[in-house]
Scaffold this motif. Structure first.
Motif, PDB file in Angstrom:
ATOM      1  N   PRO A 214       0.840  -1.209   0.000  1.00 57.82           N
ATOM      2  CA  PRO A 214       0.000   0.000   0.000  1.00 57.82           C
ATOM      3  C   PRO A 214       0.871   1.252   0.000  1.00 57.82           C
ATOM      4  O   PRO A 214       1.783   1.395   0.808  1.00 57.82           O
ATOM      5  N   LEU A 215       0.606   2.163  -0.935  1.00 55.93           N
ATOM      6  CA  LEU A 215       1.392   3.385  -1.079  1.00 55.93           C
ATOM      7  C   LEU A 215       0.460   4.581  -1.222  1.00 55.93           C
ATOM      8  O   LEU A 215      -0.619   4.475  -1.811  1.00 55.93           O
ATOM      9  N   THR A 216       0.886   5.712  -0.675  1.00 51.35           N
ATOM     10  CA  THR A 216       0.177   6.949  -0.962  1.00 51.35           C
ATOM     11  C   THR A 216       0.514   7.382  -2.386  1.00 51.35           C
ATOM     12  O   THR A 216       1.470   6.885  -3.004  1.00 51.35           O
ATOM     13  N   HIS A 217      -0.264   8.325  -2.888  1.00 53.18           N
ATOM     14  CA  HIS A 217      -0.017   8.768  -4.263  1.00 53.18           C
ATOM     15  C   HIS A 217       1.371   9.388  -4.387  1.00 53.18           C
ATOM     16  O   HIS A 217       2.085   9.147  -5.375  1.00 53.18           O
ATOM     17  N   ALA A 218       1.781  10.196  -3.402  1.00 55.53           N
ATOM     18  CA  ALA A 218       3.093  10.839  -3.470  1.00 55.53           C
ATOM     19  C   ALA A 218       4.214   9.799  -3.413  1.00 55.53           C
ATOM     20  O   ALA A 218       5.200   9.887  -4.159  1.00 55.53           O
ATOM     21  N   GLN A 219       4.070   8.798  -2.546  1.00 58.37           N
ATOM     22  CA  GLN A 219       5.074   7.743  -2.457  1.00 58.37           C
ATOM     23  C   GLN A 219       5.167   6.956  -3.762  1.00 58.37           C
ATOM     24  O   GLN A 219       6.266   6.703  -4.275  1.00 58.37           O
ATOM     25  N   GLU A 220       4.009   6.595  -4.296  1.00 61.07           N
ATOM     26  CA  GLU A 220       4.009   5.813  -5.530  1.00 61.07           C
ATOM     27  C   GLU A 220       4.630   6.598  -6.678  1.00 61.07           C
ATOM     28  O   GLU A 220       5.421   6.056  -7.459  1.00 61.07           O
ATOM     29  N   TYR A 221       4.324   7.887  -6.774  1.00 57.31           N
ATOM     30  CA  TYR A 221       4.835   8.681  -7.885  1.00 57.31           C
ATOM     31  C   TYR A 221       6.349   8.863  -7.777  1.00 57.31           C
ATOM     32  O   TYR A 221       7.073   8.758  -8.781  1.00 57.31           O
ATOM     33  N   ALA A 222       6.844   9.109  -6.564  1.00 50.57           N
ATOM     34  CA  ALA A 222       8.285   9.297  -6.388  1.00 50.57           C
ATOM     35  C   ALA A 222       9.056   8.015  -6.708  1.00 50.57           C
ATOM     36  O   ALA A 222      10.083   8.051  -7.397  1.00 50.57           O
ATOM     37  N   LEU A 223       8.559   6.873  -6.228  1.00 50.27           N
ATOM     38  CA  LEU A 223       9.229   5.608  -6.506  1.00 50.27           C
ATOM     39  C   LEU A 223       9.152   5.259  -7.989  1.00 50.27           C
ATOM     40  O   LEU A 223      10.122   4.763  -8.576  1.00 50.27           O
ATOM     41  N   MET A 224       8.002   5.535  -8.591  1.00 46.25           N
ATOM     42  CA  MET A 224       7.852   5.263 -10.018  1.00 46.25           C
ATOM     43  C   MET A 224       8.857   6.070 -10.837  1.00 46.25           C
ATOM     44  O   MET A 224       9.498   5.539 -11.760  1.00 46.25           O
TER      45      MET A 224
ATOM     46  N   HIS B  96      -0.999   3.356 -10.837  1.00 43.32           N
ATOM     47  CA  HIS B  96      -1.694   4.645 -10.827  1.00 43.32           C
ATOM     48  C   HIS B  96      -0.747   5.783 -11.190  1.00 43.32           C
ATOM     49  O   HIS B  96      -1.094   6.668 -11.992  1.00 43.32           O
ATOM     50  N   ALA B  97       0.443   5.778 -10.613  1.00 47.49           N
ATOM     51  CA  ALA B  97       1.419   6.817 -10.948  1.00 47.49           C
ATOM     52  C   ALA B  97       1.847   6.705 -12.408  1.00 47.49           C
ATOM     53  O   ALA B  97       2.084   7.721 -13.076  1.00 47.49           O
ATOM     54  N   SER B  98       1.947   5.482 -12.922  1.00 45.63           N
ATOM     55  CA  SER B  98       2.328   5.301 -14.324  1.00 45.63           C
ATOM     56  C   SER B  98       1.271   5.874 -15.257  1.00 45.63           C
ATOM     57  O   SER B  98       1.608   6.486 -16.289  1.00 45.63           O
ATOM     58  N   ARG B  99       0.004   5.709 -14.916  1.00 43.64           N
ATOM     59  CA  ARG B  99      -1.059   6.291 -15.742  1.00 43.64           C
ATOM     60  C   ARG B  99      -0.985   7.810 -15.718  1.00 43.64           C
ATOM     61  O   ARG B  99      -1.172   8.466 -16.744  1.00 43.64           O
ATOM     62  N   ASP B 100      -0.718   8.374 -14.546  1.00 49.27           N
ATOM     63  CA  ASP B 100      -0.597   9.833 -14.466  1.00 49.27           C
ATOM     64  C   ASP B 100       0.610  10.335 -15.265  1.00 49.27           C
ATOM     65  O   ASP B 100       0.575  11.442 -15.821  1.00 49.27           O
ATOM     66  N   PHE B 101       1.649   9.537 -15.304  1.00 46.76           N
ATOM     67  CA  PHE B 101       2.891   9.933 -15.987  1.00 46.76           C
ATOM     68  C   PHE B 101       2.853   9.633 -17.484  1.00 46.76           C
ATOM     69  O   PHE B 101       3.719  10.104 -18.229  1.00 46.76           O
ATOM     70  N   ALA B 102       1.857   8.877 -17.918  1.00 45.85           N
ATOM     71  CA  ALA B 102       1.811   8.396 -19.308  1.00 45.85           C
ATOM     72  C   ALA B 102       1.923   9.501 -20.353  1.00 45.85           C
ATOM     73  O   ALA B 102       2.664   9.345 -21.333  1.00 45.85           O
ATOM     74  N   PRO B 103       1.207  10.649 -20.221  1.00 49.33           N
ATOM     75  CA  PRO B 103       1.361  11.684 -21.258  1.00 49.33           C
ATOM     76  C   PRO B 103       2.794  12.176 -21.406  1.00 49.33           C
ATOM     77  O   PRO B 103       3.255  12.428 -22.526  1.00 49.33           O
ATOM     78  N   ILE B 104       3.518  12.284 -20.280  1.00 50.79           N
ATOM     79  CA  ILE B 104       4.911  12.722 -20.344  1.00 50.79           C
ATOM     80  C   ILE B 104       5.769  11.648 -21.007  1.00 50.79           C
ATOM     81  O   ILE B 104       6.604  11.933 -21.882  1.00 50.79           O
ATOM     82  N   ALA B 105       5.572  10.378 -20.596  1.00 49.67           N
ATOM     83  CA  ALA B 105       6.357   9.290 -21.162  1.00 49.67           C
ATOM     84  C   ALA B 105       6.104   9.154 -22.658  1.00 49.67           C
ATOM     85  O   ALA B 105       7.048   8.962 -23.445  1.00 49.67           O
ATOM     86  N   ILE B 106       4.845   9.246 -23.068  1.00 49.91           N
ATOM     87  CA  ILE B 106       4.526   9.145 -24.494  1.00 49.91           C
ATOM     88  C   ILE B 106       5.122  10.324 -25.254  1.00 49.91           C
ATOM     89  O   ILE B 106       5.657  10.171 -26.368  1.00 49.91           O
ATOM     90  N   GLY B 107       5.065  11.518 -24.648  1.00 52.47           N
ATOM     91  CA  GLY B 107       5.679  12.686 -25.280  1.00 52.47           C
ATOM     92  C   GLY B 107       7.174  12.499 -25.471  1.00 52.47           C
ATOM     93  O   GLY B 107       7.729  12.837 -26.528  1.00 52.47           O
ATOM     94  N   LEU B 108       7.851  11.931 -24.450  1.00 57.65           N
ATOM     95  CA  LEU B 108       9.279  11.656 -24.582  1.00 57.65           C
ATOM     96  C   LEU B 108       9.542  10.613 -25.672  1.00 57.65           C
ATOM     97  O   LEU B 108      10.516  10.718 -26.426  1.00 57.65           O
TER      98      LEU B 108
ATOM     99  N   GLY C  16      -1.442  -5.136 -18.887  1.00 56.69           N
ATOM    100  CA  GLY C  16      -2.355  -4.104 -19.350  1.00 56.69           C
ATOM    101  C   GLY C  16      -3.525  -3.896 -18.406  1.00 56.69           C
ATOM    102  O   GLY C  16      -3.941  -2.754 -18.154  1.00 56.69           O
ATOM    103  N   GLU C  17      -4.063  -4.978 -17.838  1.00 57.44           N
ATOM    104  CA  GLU C  17      -5.165  -4.862 -16.874  1.00 57.44           C
ATOM    105  C   GLU C  17      -4.704  -4.171 -15.601  1.00 57.44           C
ATOM    106  O   GLU C  17      -5.401  -3.318 -15.048  1.00 57.44           O
ATOM    107  N   TRP C  18      -3.542  -4.544 -15.110  1.00 57.02           N
ATOM    108  CA  TRP C  18      -3.004  -3.898 -13.905  1.00 57.02           C
ATOM    109  C   TRP C  18      -2.766  -2.412 -14.149  1.00 57.02           C
ATOM    110  O   TRP C  18      -3.031  -1.579 -13.294  1.00 57.02           O
ATOM    111  N   TYR C  19      -2.216  -2.105 -15.314  1.00 54.48           N
ATOM    112  CA  TYR C  19      -1.925  -0.708 -15.643  1.00 54.48           C
ATOM    113  C   TYR C  19      -3.213   0.110 -15.724  1.00 54.48           C
ATOM    114  O   TYR C  19      -3.261   1.273 -15.290  1.00 54.48           O
ATOM    115  N   ALA C  20      -4.262  -0.493 -16.249  1.00 50.52           N
ATOM    116  CA  ALA C  20      -5.525   0.238 -16.426  1.00 50.52           C
ATOM    117  C   ALA C  20      -6.316   0.365 -15.136  1.00 50.52           C
ATOM    118  O   ALA C  20      -6.958   1.390 -14.875  1.00 50.52           O
TER     119      ALA C  20
END
Length: 509
Positions: free
Chosen positions: A219-229, A286-298, A499-503
């Motif tokens: 279990p991770l908070t959003h901030a923890q998950e995003y930083a680790l991701m 969840h953090a990966s989905r939030d980061f997806a537009p940046i990753a796709i842009g890169l 893909g299911e986990w990511y979604a």
């Protein structure tokens, strides 16, 4: 014991190759060749005999074709834990095939410290094999580091500076050091994030564990998950490589021996993509989905940037290196699009790129042995002087531009089809990379095969050994392009689950 054998065979083979140099310079070559051929045979046996479900029956936990676990450091929950599914099996098979080709293409090129060369080459491949199977994060990190040090020595000791590199003051030691600093720094960042994840898991459950299955449900908070991701993403993005974390790649390729370039482009870049698929998306969905537009842009920027820089290179190996940056942008796009079709396309493209670019680097190495230059301005007229060589260059150039019927086309097509419903504008911009790929591929053909030669002396055509190597890659790319379904069937289960986990996130156990 089949899974540990995939790591132990090249590891022990490397030691035997080093020791046997005192007996004969031929022995290390044959030991290296047989060691990697044995890993290919084991991977094919696993594929042929294991039951591979098309769809994973339980979305809450991964399904492994084979699994091996042995306690290592029980106090901290560390174990020798290997597991292989369709995704890992295909990567292991690719490593075995390109490992055989790496040994074969260095047969004439490497004449000094032959035993030590094969020790480093086989230990690097052993580390890569382990990375594709490790299910304990501490073990994964150890093997991640194991594959880096031998590559440093391959570049620093057996590399050769290009003319373009010499003009910029670059050398093989410079390139090796640059490669090591980039990858080691990224690895240390991943280690810090890994330890933080394990600590957070211990705080939540009261148990220390580096086990992949356990950490999936931390279990991770959003901030923890995003930083680790972000930390894991940067570590794998350096290896992929993602622009702007790519500067080590062109120098490493241009100074590396042929076997090192085949290993780098065909296998090591794929460890970055594999890390994103195996660890980043499932552990931090969840953090990966939030980061997806940046990753796709890169990824899209990397497609266009790599293709543009490829067009202005005068060193053929640097040109091919920048095409890898462009192709890996398609892989990043497919991974973060996240649909099963896009993920399948990313996987096919990883396999096809490994084969096609490996073939191109073999041809670059063989051409350097004949002309003693990699400057495009010093080439020309090979279509008349070496017709078999010219045919091979033409084939791999067509593979690189994505000709229908070859593996690269299938991968790029599936990535674009899978990404378009989710990111239509980004996908349309990425498709421009296909036009640029045709331009730089035909640029290689024009400069190398046609026009007046700088030196009119005869050029040795492909030898029987070289024709066998190139023929094997050509057949593999044709099979992958015309009959991709067995590969898609093997990997559909794990890719569908990722893909299911990511979604939707990983459901609780």
């Amino acid at each position: 014991m089949l899974l540990p054998a995939l790591v132990l065979i090249p590891f022990v083979g490397g030691l035997l190759a080093w020791y046997s140099e005192r007996l004969s310079l031929t022995w290390p070559r044959w030991i290296g060749l047989l060691s990697m051929a044995a890993t290919c045979a084991i991977a094919l046996w696993i594929w042929g005999h294991a039951e591979v479900p098309a769809i994973v029956p339980d979305a809450r936990a991964p399904h492994w074709i084979l699994e091996y676990k042995l306690s290592w450091i029980p106090r901290w929950g560390v174990s020798f834990h290997f597991g292989i599914d369709g995704l890992g099996l295909l990567m292991v098979l690719l490593t075995g095939v390109l490992g055989v080709l790496s040994v074969a293409c260095s047969w004439r090129e490497i004449q000094q410290y032959v035993g030590f060369f094969h020790l480093n080459l086989l230990w690097n491949l052993a580390g890569v094999m382990g990375v594709f199977m490790a299910l304990d994060l501490f073990l994964f990190f150890v093997l991640w580091e194991v594959m880096l040090v031998p590559m440093y020595f391959l570049i620093a000791l057996w590399g050769h500076s290009s003319t373009a590199g010499a003009k910029r003051g670059h050398s093989r030691v410079y390139a090796a050091t640059k490669f090591f600093i980039f990858t080691q720094s990224a690895g240390l960042l991943m280690l810090v994030a890994m330890l933080a994840l394990v600590w957070l898991h211990q705080q939540a459950t009261g148990q220390w564990s580096f086990n992949y299955h356990d950490l999936l449900y931390t279990p991770l908070t959003h901030a923890q998950e995003y930083a680790l991701m972000l930390a894991f993403f940067v570590a794998f993005a350096v290896k992929l490589p993602v622009v702007p974390l790519h500067p080590w790649l062109p120098d490493a390729h241009s100074q590396a021996p042929t076997a090192g370039s085949v290993d780098l482009a065909g296998i090591l870049l794929k460890t970055g993509a594999y890390g994103l698929l195996r660890f980043v998306l499932p552990l931090f969905p969840h953090a990966s989905r939030d980061f997806a537009p940046i990753a796709i842009g890169l990824g899209v920027f990397g497609i266009l940037y790599g293709a543009k820089l490829a067009l202005v290179q005068t060193d053929i190996k640097r040109l091919v290196a920048y095409t890898s940056v462009s192709h890996m942008g398609f892989v990043l796009l497919g991974i973060y699009a996240g649909s099963t079709i896009a993920l399948e396309g990313a996987l096919i493209l990883m396999l096809a790129h490994g084969l096609a670019t490996g073939g191109l680097f073999i041809l670059c190495g063989e051409l350097y042995e004949r002309l003693h230059t990699r400057e495009l301005g010093q080439m020309g007229g090979l279509a008349r002087r070496a017709p078999h060589y010219a045919t091979a260059v033409m084939f791999f150039a067509l593979a690189s531009l994505g000709l229908p019927g070859l593996g690269n086309f299938v991968g790029e097509f599936l990535v674009l089809v899978g990404a378009f419903p989710l990111r239509p504008w980004m996908t349309m911009v990425a498709a421009l990379g296909l036009i640029l790929a045709a331009v730089y591929s035909l640029y290689i053909v024009q400069k190398v095969l046609h026009g007046p030669p700088a030196d009119a002396r005869p050029v040795e055509d492909l030898t029987a050994r070289e024709r066998l190597m190139i023929g094997a890659i050509i057949v593999s790319l044709l099979v992958l392009g015309l009959f991709p379904q067995p590969v898609l069937d093997l990997a559909r289960g794990p890719l569908t689950q990722i893909g299911e986990w990511y979604a939707h996130g990983v459901p609780p156990p």
